[in-house]
Scaffold this motif. Sequence first.
Motif, short mmCIF file in Angstrom:
data_model
loop_
_atom_site.label_atom_id
_atom_site.label_comp_id
_atom_site.label_asym_id
_atom_site.label_seq_id
_atom_site.Cartn_x
_atom_site.Cartn_y
_atom_site.Cartn_z
N VAL A 8 1.04 -0.97 -0.05
CA VAL A 8 -0.18 0.34 0.10
C VAL A 8 0.86 1.51 -0.38
O VAL A 8 1.55 1.51 1.18
N LEU A 9 0.79 2.22 -1.14
CA LEU A 9 1.63 3.50 -1.04
C LEU A 9 0.50 4.47 -1.74
O LEU A 9 -0.55 4.28 -1.93
N SER A 305 8.81 -1.01 3.14
CA SER A 305 7.78 -0.08 4.68
C SER A 305 5.98 -0.58 3.65
O SER A 305 5.00 -0.72 4.52
N ALA A 306 5.83 -0.69 2.84
CA ALA A 306 4.99 -0.31 2.21
C ALA A 306 4.08 -2.11 2.54
O ALA A 306 3.24 -1.61 2.71
N VAL A 312 -2.29 -1.62 7.99
CA VAL A 312 -2.31 0.21 9.08
C VAL A 312 -2.77 1.10 7.41
O VAL A 312 -3.17 1.95 7.45
N ASN A 313 -1.48 1.06 6.60
CA ASN A 313 -2.30 2.62 6.04
C ASN A 313 -3.13 2.56 4.70
O ASN A 313 -3.96 3.27 4.74
N ALA A 324 -7.31 0.76 12.27
CA ALA A 324 -5.66 0.57 11.86
C ALA A 324 -5.15 1.15 13.61
O ALA A 324 -4.20 0.50 13.43
N VAL A 325 -5.55 0.82 14.81
CA VAL A 325 -5.17 0.68 15.41
C VAL A 325 -4.27 -0.42 16.18
O VAL A 325 -3.10 -0.57 16.25
N LYS A 326 -5.54 -1.79 15.73
CA LYS A 326 -5.10 -2.92 15.83
C LYS A 326 -4.20 -3.39 14.91
O LYS A 326 -3.72 -3.74 15.37
#
Length: 380
Positions: A8-9, A305-306, A312-313, A324-326
């Motif tokens: 995910v970029l 990173s992606a 999360v992204n 996102a938190v999880k």
Amino acid sequence: MDTSNNIVLTKPFSVLAQESDAETVYKAPNLMKRILSLFKNVRPGSDLTHFQLPALFNLPKSTLQIYGEQVYSTSTDLLSMCNKGKSPVDRLTSVVAWYISTKRPTIFGVVPYNPILGETHHVSKGNLNVLLEQVSHHPPVTALHATDEKENIEIICCQYHIAKFYGATVEGHIHGKRRLKLHNHGETYEMNSPDFSIRFLPVPGNNWVGNVNIKCLETGLVAELSFTTQSFLGFRGNRRAVKGKIIDSSSRKILCEINGHWDSTVAVKNTINGEERVILDAREVISGLQTPIVKDSKSVWPTESAIVWGQVNQAIMNKEWEKAVKAKKFVEERQREILRERASKGETWVPKHFSLSHTKEGDWDCFPVQKLVPPSPIVS
């Protein structure tokens, strides 16, 4: 946004900061209230280097990507222009323009993720190949190597930050060594970084502040820059200003004067003949930038990173804050588990792409394992 096989970029950071709707894309509701409540139990002067922020305060991007975008995410190729100067002064002037262009506008209230140990970010743009690796977690040290084989240009950076809370502000002190090498001219330019300041009250905002020296080791020419901000109360002052001079270190003679704003235009004036010209139009540098694309998902490293922060992204982009938190907690807990396992076995982690050195005083430096950065399956 590119979501090839959970890679995910997202759009370049500087573009996000310029968009009219950027404030609403990533921020959770009542952000200022959340920020103040987050720091209510933090004492002024506290070190925030290892302070873990909830996903509500994150951009959908790792710090590695932020550092990388400063090098590869541009519409104007200022880096190759550093090679084209006919004189040492011309080349240093171009290096100054390129350097200032790497200081990008930011979005108040949100920050990138802290990279996990061994995380990488690898992107190509034209002939420029850029590779970053998180080479230390405590302290958080990032190494960068970029090479342009056609232009015979090389960048090597090793940097880490120490963030401290001062009540109304958070000051990010950025340390490390940065070198730009113009091999065709046999020149190496060493430079430091200004600090990054986040102000909460009375007027919220972010800014680059502090003094920077850019020195050519071979010619002895030095550019002295000063990044300034508004007054203490935040209402007056020359916001986002940068000024400085280019001097001959042997004679201390001022050759050029530099003046402008790092988020708009910067000009240089020749002190000998009085000629003045614009060396940087920041809006042109960050205009029309697009999300990097994945050319070959099977060739993307699992440490990218992606991929590491992909879920999360995606959740942040969808404003699914609980998800996102999880997802962020899962990445961070997995990192802690790996560190515990490694410690129990007495294993020492070694970076894959860099060798390291550091002194008792806390200074770090890095050295690329490979002479050239290979092309990446992710293209900007």
